[in-house]
Design a protein around this motif. Structure first.
Motif, PDB file in Angstrom:
ATOM      1  N   ALA A   1      35.995 -75.828  11.723  1.00  0.00           N
ATOM      2  CA  ALA A   1      37.157 -76.296  11.386  1.00  0.00           C
ATOM      3  C   ALA A   1      38.147 -76.885  12.698  1.00  0.00           C
ATOM      4  O   ALA A   1      38.820 -77.893  12.525  1.00  0.00           O
ATOM      5  CB  ALA A   1      37.892 -75.043  10.801  1.00  0.00           C
ATOM      6  N   ALA A   2      38.080 -75.995  14.093  1.00  0.00           N
ATOM      7  CA  ALA A   2      38.535 -76.527  15.133  1.00  0.00           C
ATOM      8  C   ALA A   2      37.918 -77.969  15.335  1.00  0.00           C
ATOM      9  O   ALA A   2      39.259 -78.845  15.809  1.00  0.00           O
ATOM     10  CB  ALA A   2      38.328 -75.572  16.257  1.00  0.00           C
ATOM     11  N   LEU A   3      36.810 -78.218  15.568  1.00  0.00           N
ATOM     12  CA  LEU A   3      36.312 -79.572  16.012  1.00  0.00           C
ATOM     13  C   LEU A   3      36.728 -80.698  14.816  1.00  0.00           C
ATOM     14  O   LEU A   3      37.031 -81.664  15.373  1.00  0.00           O
ATOM     15  CB  LEU A   3      34.789 -79.519  15.949  1.00  0.00           C
ATOM     16  N   ASP A   4      37.072 -80.212  13.778  1.00  0.00           N
ATOM     17  CA  ASP A   4      37.194 -81.233  12.626  1.00  0.00           C
ATOM     18  C   ASP A   4      38.607 -81.577  12.817  1.00  0.00           C
ATOM     19  O   ASP A   4      39.292 -82.731  12.800  1.00  0.00           O
ATOM     20  CB  ASP A   4      37.023 -80.730  11.168  1.00  0.00           C
ATOM     21  N   LYS A   5      39.209 -80.745  13.585  1.00  0.00           N
ATOM     22  CA  LYS A   5      40.723 -81.016  13.833  1.00  0.00           C
ATOM     23  C   LYS A   5      40.881 -81.519  15.030  1.00  0.00           C
ATOM     24  O   LYS A   5      42.137 -81.746  15.757  1.00  0.00           O
ATOM     25  CB  LYS A   5      41.626 -79.605  13.831  1.00  0.00           C
ATOM     26  N   GLY A   6      40.060 -81.822  15.727  1.00  0.00           N
ATOM     27  CA  GLY A   6      40.151 -82.529  17.061  1.00  0.00           C
ATOM     28  C   GLY A   6      40.005 -81.765  18.164  1.00  0.00           C
ATOM     29  O   GLY A   6      40.517 -82.146  19.252  1.00  0.00           O
ATOM     30  N   HIS A   7      40.098 -80.360  18.028  1.00  0.00           N
ATOM     31  CA  HIS A   7      40.199 -79.461  19.280  1.00  0.00           C
ATOM     32  C   HIS A   7      38.807 -79.432  20.066  1.00  0.00           C
ATOM     33  O   HIS A   7      37.923 -80.257  19.359  1.00  0.00           O
ATOM     34  CB  HIS A   7      40.509 -77.994  18.595  1.00  0.00           C
ATOM     35  N   GLU A   8      38.845 -78.932  21.199  1.00  0.00           N
ATOM     36  CA  GLU A   8      37.677 -78.867  21.881  1.00  0.00           C
ATOM     37  C   GLU A   8      37.268 -77.283  22.020  1.00  0.00           C
ATOM     38  O   GLU A   8      37.994 -76.612  22.085  1.00  0.00           O
ATOM     39  CB  GLU A   8      38.007 -79.138  23.327  1.00  0.00           C
ATOM     40  N   ILE A   9      35.813 -77.385  21.987  1.00  0.00           N
ATOM     41  CA  ILE A   9      35.276 -76.005  22.073  1.00  0.00           C
ATOM     42  C   ILE A   9      34.737 -76.027  23.568  1.00  0.00           C
ATOM     43  O   ILE A   9      33.680 -76.607  23.972  1.00  0.00           O
ATOM     44  CB  ILE A   9      34.244 -75.647  21.054  1.00  0.00           C
ATOM     45  N   PHE A  10      35.337 -75.255  24.463  1.00  0.00           N
ATOM     46  CA  PHE A  10      34.979 -75.163  25.691  1.00  0.00           C
ATOM     47  C   PHE A  10      33.397 -74.493  25.779  1.00  0.00           C
ATOM     48  O   PHE A  10      32.678 -75.132  26.659  1.00  0.00           O
ATOM     49  CB  PHE A  10      35.667 -74.441  26.625  1.00  0.00           C
ATOM     50  N   ARG A  11      33.172 -73.282  25.265  1.00  0.00           N
ATOM     51  CA  ARG A  11      32.281 -72.843  25.304  1.00  0.00           C
ATOM     52  C   ARG A  11      31.736 -71.720  24.263  1.00  0.00           C
ATOM     53  O   ARG A  11      32.930 -71.198  23.843  1.00  0.00           O
ATOM     54  CB  ARG A  11      31.897 -71.950  26.532  1.00  0.00           C
ATOM     55  N   VAL A  12      30.674 -71.520  23.639  1.00  0.00           N
ATOM     56  CA  VAL A  12      30.530 -70.673  22.757  1.00  0.00           C
ATOM     57  C   VAL A  12      29.498 -69.426  23.630  1.00  0.00           C
ATOM     58  O   VAL A  12      28.332 -69.805  24.041  1.00  0.00           O
ATOM     59  CB  VAL A  12      29.695 -71.158  21.452  1.00  0.00           C
ATOM     60  N   PHE A  13      30.041 -68.222  23.576  1.00  0.00           N
ATOM     61  CA  PHE A  13      29.538 -67.276  24.395  1.00  0.00           C
ATOM     62  C   PHE A  13      28.758 -66.199  23.520  1.00  0.00           C
ATOM     63  O   PHE A  13      29.537 -65.424  22.569  1.00  0.00           O
ATOM     64  CB  PHE A  13      30.106 -66.501  25.371  1.00  0.00           C
ATOM     65  N   PHE A  14      27.332 -66.013  23.469  1.00  0.00           N
ATOM     66  CA  PHE A  14      26.891 -64.976  22.500  1.00  0.00           C
ATOM     67  C   PHE A  14      26.602 -63.766  23.294  1.00  0.00           C
ATOM     68  O   PHE A  14      26.045 -63.897  24.355  1.00  0.00           O
ATOM     69  CB  PHE A  14      25.587 -65.383  22.016  1.00  0.00           C
ATOM     70  N   TYR A  15      27.238 -62.673  22.893  1.00  0.00           N
ATOM     71  CA  TYR A  15      26.928 -61.361  23.615  1.00  0.00           C
ATOM     72  C   TYR A  15      26.570 -60.223  22.637  1.00  0.00           C
ATOM     73  O   TYR A  15      26.790 -60.360  21.352  1.00  0.00           O
ATOM     74  CB  TYR A  15      28.473 -60.838  24.220  1.00  0.00           C
ATOM     75  N   HIS A  16      26.413 -59.090  23.328  1.00  0.00           N
ATOM     76  CA  HIS A  16      25.914 -58.094  22.455  1.00  0.00           C
ATOM     77  C   HIS A  16      24.464 -58.280  21.383  1.00  0.00           C
ATOM     78  O   HIS A  16      23.977 -59.456  21.737  1.00  0.00           O
ATOM     79  CB  HIS A  16      26.937 -57.297  21.428  1.00  0.00           C
ATOM     80  N   ASP A  17      24.586 -58.244  20.284  1.00  0.00           N
ATOM     81  CA  ASP A  17      23.445 -58.527  19.226  1.00  0.00           C
ATOM     82  C   ASP A  17      23.524 -59.977  19.031  1.00  0.00           C
ATOM     83  O   ASP A  17      22.708 -60.488  18.293  1.00  0.00           O
ATOM     84  CB  ASP A  17      23.412 -57.762  17.852  1.00  0.00           C
ATOM     85  N   GLY A  18      24.942 -60.432  19.222  1.00  0.00           N
ATOM     86  CA  GLY A  18      25.187 -61.850  19.050  1.00  0.00           C
ATOM     87  C   GLY A  18      24.122 -62.757  19.568  1.00  0.00           C
ATOM     88  O   GLY A  18      23.866 -63.805  18.995  1.00  0.00           O
ATOM     89  N   VAL A  19      23.378 -62.378  20.660  1.00  0.00           N
ATOM     90  CA  VAL A  19      22.354 -63.190  21.240  1.00  0.00           C
ATOM     91  C   VAL A  19      21.171 -63.494  20.405  1.00  0.00           C
ATOM     92  O   VAL A  19      20.688 -64.560  20.774  1.00  0.00           O
ATOM     93  CB  VAL A  19      21.734 -62.345  22.572  1.00  0.00           C
ATOM     94  N   ASN A  20      20.998 -62.705  19.469  1.00  0.00           N
ATOM     95  CA  ASN A  20      19.696 -62.984  18.613  1.00  0.00           C
ATOM     96  C   ASN A  20      20.012 -64.193  17.731  1.00  0.00           C
ATOM     97  O   ASN A  20      18.811 -64.826  16.989  1.00  0.00           O
ATOM     98  CB  ASN A  20      19.698 -61.664  17.401  1.00  0.00           C
TER      99      ASN A  20
ATOM    100  N   ASP B   1      28.636 -76.362  24.531  1.00  0.00           N
ATOM    101  CA  ASP B   1      28.000 -75.489  25.691  1.00  0.00           C
ATOM    102  C   ASP B   1      27.678 -74.014  24.828  1.00  0.00           C
ATOM    103  O   ASP B   1      28.693 -73.211  24.726  1.00  0.00           O
ATOM    104  CB  ASP B   1      28.752 -75.460  26.957  1.00  0.00           C
ATOM    105  N   MET B   2      26.478 -73.683  24.464  1.00  0.00           N
ATOM    106  CA  MET B   2      26.432 -72.396  23.744  1.00  0.00           C
ATOM    107  C   MET B   2      25.415 -71.429  24.850  1.00  0.00           C
ATOM    108  O   MET B   2      24.339 -71.919  25.011  1.00  0.00           O
ATOM    109  CB  MET B   2      25.462 -72.758  22.435  1.00  0.00           C
ATOM    110  N   VAL B   3      26.169 -70.504  25.265  1.00  0.00           N
ATOM    111  CA  VAL B   3      25.617 -69.678  26.382  1.00  0.00           C
ATOM    112  C   VAL B   3      24.947 -68.286  25.774  1.00  0.00           C
ATOM    113  O   VAL B   3      25.924 -67.326  25.143  1.00  0.00           O
ATOM    114  CB  VAL B   3      26.407 -69.396  27.291  1.00  0.00           C
ATOM    115  N   VAL B   4      23.831 -67.905  26.070  1.00  0.00           N
ATOM    116  CA  VAL B   4      23.525 -66.464  25.645  1.00  0.00           C
ATOM    117  C   VAL B   4      23.576 -65.519  27.062  1.00  0.00           C
ATOM    118  O   VAL B   4      23.045 -66.247  27.945  1.00  0.00           O
ATOM    119  CB  VAL B   4      21.876 -66.555  25.285  1.00  0.00           C
ATOM    120  N   CYS B   5      24.009 -64.385  26.638  1.00  0.00           N
ATOM    121  CA  CYS B   5      24.281 -63.430  27.994  1.00  0.00           C
ATOM    122  C   CYS B   5      22.953 -62.959  28.442  1.00  0.00           C
ATOM    123  O   CYS B   5      22.275 -62.548  27.663  1.00  0.00           O
ATOM    124  CB  CYS B   5      25.189 -62.411  27.514  1.00  0.00           C
ATOM    125  N   VAL B   6      22.667 -63.192  29.620  1.00  0.00           N
ATOM    126  CA  VAL B   6      21.208 -62.718  30.213  1.00  0.00           C
ATOM    127  C   VAL B   6      21.048 -61.249  30.075  1.00  0.00           C
ATOM    128  O   VAL B   6      19.949 -61.014  29.654  1.00  0.00           O
ATOM    129  CB  VAL B   6      21.208 -63.229  31.481  1.00  0.00           C
TER     130      VAL B   6
END
Lengths: 130, 102, 135
Positions: free
Chosen positions: A26-45, A74-79
């Protein structure tokens, strides 16, 4: 506006990955920018390329990977979180002497500093979790 | 200076909504989503507190989550506004910061 | 990246039962290197994270509570604890770890990192942040 998104929960187990995806779209559709998506905890799965959800269910890894490709996300998975949970890309596999890797190429493994940096760089940090 | 507070927990399972409502400052917006949408129902044990929050500020519910759970808008506390994901994005944009009551 | 933002780590969950407290602390330690204006808030079950006398030997998990004592060395010196959350759980400050830091602006005097604040005060502090990190 520039958003950063943090995801704390694993896919399918919790709605967080879905909500974050719908929000990002929805944010991208509205023309916003997503600087980064950070996957943490079990989100890394979310970053596993080995998941095979049933045909009639959504494939969250694929959905995120497609969105990332369309919008150059930029989709980052916490090491640290990834190591605990057996998530590894090719570099991590070699570095830790493992015999396999499982990270989808749309994602990259990096440190927690990337989350802080995203918090600094973005206008809003959105946290999805439990 | 306003904060968007998001709550994604059922108020009957966790204290996230109660805690959120106890930390509101003027100009707030509260968005109930995921299992947080159950907090929008009338006649529950927490409804009076949500009604108070509606009176002195803005309370929203994410329509997609509300519908997914088979809830009836007729049973929603009066004054709560329904938004979609685009509306969620707008709220995050309009407010100065976002607090997720996980 | 010269801009300094106010970061608050909001801790509302108890330790050990879930991983959030530990992995949140890991972010705080890494984040300390970024020279931002950092504070931690402990409210609801989050106050249990800094209980004295944690002994995890029997459960076979790592006791990470000593790390909170090291936060002062990382210049993380503002730990806000909500009074009402303590009271609701039958706790007082004496039940918490004695977290200290040395104030370089005051001849390295030892000071308390824990600041006991009311719910209203904490709500005001949250309103003053640029970034709220919730775990």
């Amino acid at each position: 506006m520039k958003f950063a998104i943090q995801i704390n929960e694993g896919p399918y187990q919790h709605q967080a990955v879905d909500s974050a995806y719908q929000f990002a779209k929805a944010a991208l559709d509205k023309g916003h920018e997503i600087f980064r998506v950070f996957f943490y905890h079990d989100g890394v799965n979310t970053a596993t390329r080995l998941a095979v959800p049933p045909q009639d269910d959504r494939n969250l890894t694929k959905l995120w990977a497609e969105l990332a490709e369309q919008h150059n996300l930029d989709m980052v998975v916490c090491v640290a979180a990834a190591q605990r949970r057996g998530m590894a890309d090719e570099d991590e596999m070699k570095r830790n002497g493992k015999d396999a890797n499982n990270i989808h190429p749309a994602f990259r493994i990096s440190g927690l500093g990337q989350l802080i940096e995203a918090g600094i760089a973005a206008d809003r940090l959105m946290v999805f979790g439990d | 200076m306003a904060t968007l507070h998001t709550v994604n927990k059922s108020p009957f399972e966790k204290n996230s909504l109660a805690s959120c409502l106890s930390h509101l400052q003027s100009g707030y917006a509260v968005l109930l989503f995921e299992d947080g949408v159950y907090g929008a129902l009338r006649g529950t044990t927490i409804a009076t507190r949500v009604e108070d929050a509606v009176k002195s500020g803005r309370v929203y519910v994410l329509g997609e989550d509300f519908k997914a759970r088979g809830l009836d808008e007729g049973k929603m506390i009066e004054g709560i506004n329904v938004v979609d994901y685009a509306g969620f994005v707008d709220l995050a944009t309009e407010c100065d910061r976002v607090q997720s009551w996980l | 990246m010269s801009e300094i933002k106010k970061f608050m780590y909001v801790n509302r969950k108890a330790p050990y039962g879930t991983v959030y407290a530990l992995e949140s602390l890991e972010v705080v330690l890494i984040g300390a290197a970024f020279d931002q204006d950092v504070s931690l808030a402990f409210l609801d079950d989050g106050v249990f994270q800094i209980m004295k006398g944690q002994d995890t030997q029997g459960v076979g998990m790592k006791n990470f509570s000593p790390t909170y004592s090291a936060l002062g060395d990382y210049d993380v010196t503002k730990l806000y604890v909500e009074r009402e959350s303590l009271e609701e759980r039958g706790l007082t400050l004496d039940d918490l770890l004695p977290l200290k830091y040395e104030d370089e602006d005051d001849d390295w005097a030892e000071k308390d990192s824990i600041k006991l604040v009311s719910r209203e005060e904490l709500a005001g502090l949250m309103e003053d942040q640029d970034v709220l990190l919730n775990f």
